[in-house]
Design a protein around this motif. Sequence first.
Motif, mmCIF file in Angstrom:
data_model
loop_
_atom_site.group_PDB
_atom_site.id
_atom_site.type_symbol
_atom_site.label_atom_id
_atom_site.label_comp_id
_atom_site.label_asym_id
_atom_site.label_seq_id
_atom_site.Cartn_x
_atom_site.Cartn_y
_atom_site.Cartn_z
ATOM 1 N N ASN A 22 1.546 -11.168 14.973
ATOM 2 C CA ASN A 22 0.755 -10.080 14.434
ATOM 3 C C ASN A 22 1.595 -9.227 13.477
ATOM 4 N N GLY A 23 1.053 -8.962 12.305
ATOM 5 C CA GLY A 23 1.746 -8.155 11.310
ATOM 6 C C GLY A 23 2.021 -6.730 11.766
ATOM 7 N N LEU A 24 1.272 -6.244 12.755
ATOM 8 C CA LEU A 24 1.514 -4.893 13.263
ATOM 9 C C LEU A 24 2.902 -4.780 13.877
ATOM 10 N N ASP A 25 3.423 -5.888 14.398
ATOM 11 C CA ASP A 25 4.785 -5.885 14.935
ATOM 12 C C ASP A 25 5.802 -5.602 13.834
ATOM 13 N N VAL A 26 5.535 -6.110 12.637
ATOM 14 C CA VAL A 26 6.414 -5.876 11.487
ATOM 15 C C VAL A 26 6.358 -4.400 11.094
ATOM 16 N N VAL A 27 5.147 -3.833 11.051
ATOM 17 C CA VAL A 27 4.987 -2.415 10.693
ATOM 18 C C VAL A 27 5.739 -1.545 11.688
ATOM 19 N N ALA A 28 5.654 -1.866 12.968
ATOM 20 C CA ALA A 28 6.341 -1.078 13.993
ATOM 21 C C ALA A 28 7.858 -1.100 13.786
ATOM 22 N N VAL A 29 8.425 -2.260 13.449
ATOM 23 C CA VAL A 29 9.870 -2.370 13.212
ATOM 24 C C VAL A 29 10.264 -1.569 11.970
ATOM 25 N N ALA A 37 8.288 -12.357 2.670
ATOM 26 C CA ALA A 37 8.454 -13.067 3.943
ATOM 27 C C ALA A 37 7.116 -13.729 4.264
ATOM 28 N N GLU A 38 7.196 -14.899 4.915
ATOM 29 C CA GLU A 38 5.967 -15.625 5.246
ATOM 30 C C GLU A 38 5.684 -15.677 6.742
ATOM 31 N N SER A 39 6.493 -14.986 7.547
ATOM 32 C CA SER A 39 6.276 -14.993 8.994
ATOM 33 C C SER A 39 6.739 -13.666 9.586
ATOM 34 N N VAL A 40 6.292 -13.406 10.806
ATOM 35 C CA VAL A 40 6.715 -12.195 11.508
ATOM 36 C C VAL A 40 8.222 -12.236 11.720
ATOM 37 N N GLU A 41 8.724 -13.370 12.166
ATOM 38 C CA GLU A 41 10.160 -13.507 12.442
ATOM 39 C C GLU A 41 11.004 -13.206 11.202
ATOM 40 N N GLU A 42 10.635 -13.806 10.068
ATOM 41 C CA GLU A 42 11.376 -13.592 8.817
ATOM 42 C C GLU A 42 11.270 -12.128 8.374
ATOM 43 N N ALA A 43 10.073 -11.552 8.489
ATOM 44 C CA ALA A 43 9.851 -10.171 8.053
ATOM 45 C C ALA A 43 10.635 -9.174 8.908
ATOM 46 N N VAL A 44 10.641 -9.394 10.219
ATOM 47 C CA VAL A 44 11.367 -8.494 11.116
ATOM 48 C C VAL A 44 12.862 -8.545 10.807
ATOM 49 N N ALA A 45 13.384 -9.746 10.570
ATOM 50 C CA ALA A 45 14.808 -9.887 10.232
ATOM 51 C C ALA A 45 15.131 -9.134 8.940
ATOM 52 N N LYS A 46 14.280 -9.278 7.920
ATOM 53 C CA LYS A 46 14.515 -8.594 6.647
ATOM 54 C C LYS A 46 14.361 -7.082 6.791
ATOM 55 N N ALA A 47 13.387 -6.651 7.582
ATOM 56 C CA ALA A 47 13.165 -5.217 7.780
ATOM 57 C C ALA A 47 14.328 -4.572 8.535
ATOM 58 N N ARG A 48 14.899 -5.296 9.471
ATOM 59 C CA ARG A 48 16.039 -4.756 10.217
ATOM 60 C C ARG A 48 17.291 -4.692 9.348
ATOM 61 N N ALA A 49 17.475 -5.709 8.500
ATOM 62 C CA ALA A 49 18.659 -5.759 7.633
ATOM 63 C C ALA A 49 18.579 -4.713 6.519
ATOM 64 N N HIS A 50 17.427 -4.609 5.885
ATOM 65 C CA HIS A 50 17.229 -3.682 4.762
ATOM 66 C C HIS A 50 15.827 -3.090 4.865
ATOM 67 N N PRO A 51 15.649 -2.011 5.631
ATOM 68 C CA PRO A 51 14.314 -1.424 5.778
ATOM 69 C C PRO A 51 13.752 -0.996 4.417
ATOM 70 N N PRO A 52 12.584 -1.515 4.049
ATOM 71 C CA PRO A 52 12.019 -1.197 2.729
ATOM 72 C C PRO A 52 11.356 0.181 2.695
#
Length: 187
Positions: free
Chosen positions: A73-80, A45-60
């Motif tokens: 901020n990438g910390l938002d992705v880590v939190a999700v 993923a190249e953005s917070v928005e894209e990463a959050v969507a992918k993390a919610r769909a399939h948490p890695p």
Amino acid sequence: MSGDETTGAMVEGEDTSLLIVEDDKPFLTRLARAMETRGFVVETAESVEEAVAKARAHPPAYAVVDMRLGDGNGLDVVAVIREKRGDARAIILTGYGNIATAVTAVKLGAVDYLSKPADADDVFAALTRTSGERAAPPENPMSADRVRWEHIQRVYEMCDRNVSETARRLNMHRRTLQRILAKRAPR
């Protein structure tokens, strides 16, 4: 590390899903390829928005997240990721390494914090390190000038990049602060 040691940490049948979130496309591509050769099933993923969507769909099971991305901020992705999957192992990558952001990253669930440029071996070691293992101390620790510069940068960021407010909080003349901010970071 030899090739046998690095690939030995991946267990057959283990969930090896890895989300890499990075807005530097060439670095993202190189790191994704390197992690695939080490046994990970990579999503990017190249953005917070894209990463959050992918993390919610399939948490890695694993994540490598850049701290500063174009849209947040990438910390938002880590939190999700941690919210969706408590056992996920996430690490933060940043070109703006400082103690305050490292502490925040760990509190939000990151297992490690690496300064750029980090190579694939460093990333792999951080992702696969067991909780009892300690990271090796840095070969070149920060100088006192670098620690001072990091502190000034942290306060500057906390003040939303307002030079006057930062100078006031640091009890420093505004022009002195401007000269420091205009210079490159000391080693």
